[in-house]
Scaffold this motif. Structure first.
Motif, short mmCIF file in Angstrom:
data_model
loop_
_atom_site.label_atom_id
_atom_site.label_comp_id
_atom_site.label_asym_id
_atom_site.label_seq_id
_atom_site.Cartn_x
_atom_site.Cartn_y
_atom_site.Cartn_z
N PHE A 1 -10.45 -0.74 6.40
CA PHE A 1 -9.27 -0.04 5.90
C PHE A 1 -9.11 1.31 6.59
O PHE A 1 -8.01 1.71 6.94
CB PHE A 1 -9.35 0.16 4.39
N LEU A 2 -10.22 2.03 6.78
CA LEU A 2 -10.15 3.33 7.43
C LEU A 2 -9.68 3.19 8.88
O LEU A 2 -8.92 4.02 9.37
CB LEU A 2 -11.50 4.04 7.36
N ALA B 1 -10.05 -12.28 -8.10
CA ALA B 1 -9.59 -10.89 -8.21
C ALA B 1 -9.58 -10.22 -6.84
O ALA B 1 -8.60 -9.56 -6.47
CB ALA B 1 -10.50 -10.12 -9.17
N LEU B 2 -10.66 -10.39 -6.08
CA LEU B 2 -10.73 -9.79 -4.74
C LEU B 2 -9.65 -10.34 -3.83
O LEU B 2 -9.02 -9.59 -3.08
CB LEU B 2 -12.12 -10.00 -4.13
N ASP B 3 -9.40 -11.65 -3.90
CA ASP B 3 -8.33 -12.25 -3.09
C ASP B 3 -6.98 -11.62 -3.43
O ASP B 3 -6.18 -11.32 -2.54
CB ASP B 3 -8.26 -13.76 -3.29
N ALA B 4 -6.74 -11.40 -4.72
CA ALA B 4 -5.47 -10.80 -5.14
C ALA B 4 -5.38 -9.35 -4.68
O ALA B 4 -4.34 -8.91 -4.18
CB ALA B 4 -5.31 -10.90 -6.66
N PHE B 5 -6.46 -8.59 -4.85
CA PHE B 5 -6.46 -7.20 -4.37
C PHE B 5 -6.21 -7.15 -2.86
O PHE B 5 -5.45 -6.31 -2.37
CB PHE B 5 -7.78 -6.50 -4.71
N ARG B 6 -6.86 -8.04 -2.12
CA ARG B 6 -6.68 -8.06 -0.66
C ARG B 6 -5.24 -8.43 -0.28
O ARG B 6 -4.68 -7.87 0.67
CB ARG B 6 -7.67 -9.03 -0.03
N LEU B 7 -4.66 -9.35 -1.02
CA LEU B 7 -3.26 -9.72 -0.78
C LEU B 7 -2.36 -8.50 -1.00
O LEU B 7 -1.44 -8.24 -0.22
CB LEU B 7 -2.84 -10.88 -1.69
N ILE B 8 -2.63 -7.75 -2.03
CA ILE B 8 -1.84 -6.54 -2.31
C ILE B 8 -1.93 -5.58 -1.13
O ILE B 8 -0.92 -4.99 -0.73
CB ILE B 8 -2.32 -5.86 -3.61
N THR B 9 -3.12 -5.41 -0.55
CA THR B 9 -3.25 -4.47 0.57
C THR B 9 -2.44 -4.93 1.78
O THR B 9 -1.98 -4.09 2.55
CB THR B 9 -4.72 -4.25 0.99
N ARG B 10 -2.28 -6.24 1.93
CA ARG B 10 -1.48 -6.74 3.05
C ARG B 10 0.02 -6.62 2.76
O ARG B 10 0.79 -6.22 3.64
CB ARG B 10 -1.85 -8.20 3.35
N LEU B 11 0.41 -6.96 1.55
CA LEU B 11 1.84 -6.96 1.22
C LEU B 11 2.38 -5.56 0.95
O LEU B 11 3.57 -5.30 1.17
CB LEU B 11 2.10 -7.83 -0.02
N TYR B 12 1.52 -4.67 0.47
CA TYR B 12 1.97 -3.35 0.02
C TYR B 12 1.18 -2.23 0.70
O TYR B 12 0.82 -1.24 0.07
CB TYR B 12 1.87 -3.25 -1.51
N ALA B 13 0.95 -2.37 2.00
CA ALA B 13 0.18 -1.37 2.75
C ALA B 13 0.84 0.00 2.72
O ALA B 13 0.16 1.01 2.85
CB ALA B 13 -0.03 -1.83 4.20
N ASP B 14 2.14 0.05 2.52
CA ASP B 14 2.86 1.33 2.48
C ASP B 14 2.95 1.92 1.08
O ASP B 14 3.51 3.00 0.90
CB ASP B 14 4.28 1.16 3.04
N SER B 15 2.40 1.24 0.11
CA SER B 15 2.51 1.67 -1.29
C SER B 15 1.61 2.86 -1.58
O SER B 15 0.51 2.99 -1.04
CB SER B 15 2.13 0.52 -2.21
N ALA B 16 2.05 3.69 -2.48
CA ALA B 16 1.22 4.80 -2.95
C ALA B 16 0.01 4.27 -3.71
O ALA B 16 -0.97 4.99 -3.91
CB ALA B 16 2.04 5.72 -3.84
N ALA B 17 0.05 3.01 -4.12
CA ALA B 17 -1.05 2.39 -4.86
C ALA B 17 -2.20 1.96 -3.95
O ALA B 17 -3.27 1.61 -4.45
CB ALA B 17 -0.56 1.18 -5.65
N LEU B 18 -2.00 2.00 -2.64
CA LEU B 18 -3.02 1.48 -1.72
C LEU B 18 -4.41 2.10 -1.93
O LEU B 18 -5.39 1.35 -2.02
CB LEU B 18 -2.59 1.64 -0.27
N PRO B 19 -4.55 3.41 -2.05
CA PRO B 19 -5.90 3.95 -2.25
C PRO B 19 -6.58 3.41 -3.51
O PRO B 19 -7.78 3.12 -3.51
CB PRO B 19 -5.67 5.46 -2.36
N MET B 20 -5.82 3.23 -4.57
CA MET B 20 -6.39 2.68 -5.80
C MET B 20 -6.85 1.24 -5.59
O MET B 20 -7.91 0.85 -6.07
CB MET B 20 -5.34 2.75 -6.93
N ASP C 1 -3.87 2.51 7.63
CA ASP C 1 -3.05 2.48 6.42
C ASP C 1 -3.42 3.60 5.46
O ASP C 1 -2.56 4.15 4.77
CB ASP C 1 -3.19 1.13 5.70
N LEU C 2 -4.70 3.95 5.40
CA LEU C 2 -5.13 5.01 4.48
C LEU C 2 -4.88 6.41 5.02
O LEU C 2 -4.93 7.37 4.27
CB LEU C 2 -6.62 4.86 4.15
N ARG C 3 -4.61 6.54 6.30
CA ARG C 3 -4.40 7.87 6.89
C ARG C 3 -3.20 8.58 6.28
O ARG C 3 -3.12 9.79 6.30
CB ARG C 3 -4.24 7.76 8.41
#
Length: 106
Positions: free
Chosen positions: A74-75, A30-49, A79-81
């Motif tokens: 992350f801070l 699960a963590l690997d998948a979440f981390r992959l999402i942060t790399r692939l979708y860093a510009d997504s509105a879903a990033l904070p979630m 990407d979170l700014r």
């Protein structure tokens, strides 16, 4: 333990996979998948979630130090700014995690 793979690298499929893995107690997958999402979708509105899911999952595993380290990363990445509403919350959460990690070390 054999862990399935996500259907695709779409945000929807990766999220579905990550949550399913966590529900099945395959926390590393699960963590690997979440981390992959942060790399692939860093510009997504879903990033904070997604960041919150990583931090909460690590914290629930009793690893406040790793949760703090990942949140700090992350801070610092910037990407979170772009998500000003959540930025203050994450900064406060980082302080809480660091205090929790320090307690665990002492």
């Amino acid at each position: 333990m054999t862990v399935e793979r996500p259907t695709s690298e779409s945000l929807e499929d990766l999220l579905e996979f990550a949550f399913a893995q966590r529900d099945q107690r395959h926390v590393d997958a699960a963590l690997d998948a979440f981390r992959l999402i942060t790399r692939l979708y860093a510009d997504s509105a879903a990033l904070p979630m997604i960041v919150a899911e990583i931090v909460n999952t690590l914290q629930n595993q009793g690893d406040a130090a790793q949760a703090a380290a990942e949140l700090a990363q992350f801070l610092q990445s910037g990407d979170l700014r772009r998500h000003e509403k959540q930025l203050q919350f994450f900064k406060q959460k980082l302080g809480e995690l660091q205090a929790e990690a320090d307690k665990g070390d002492g």
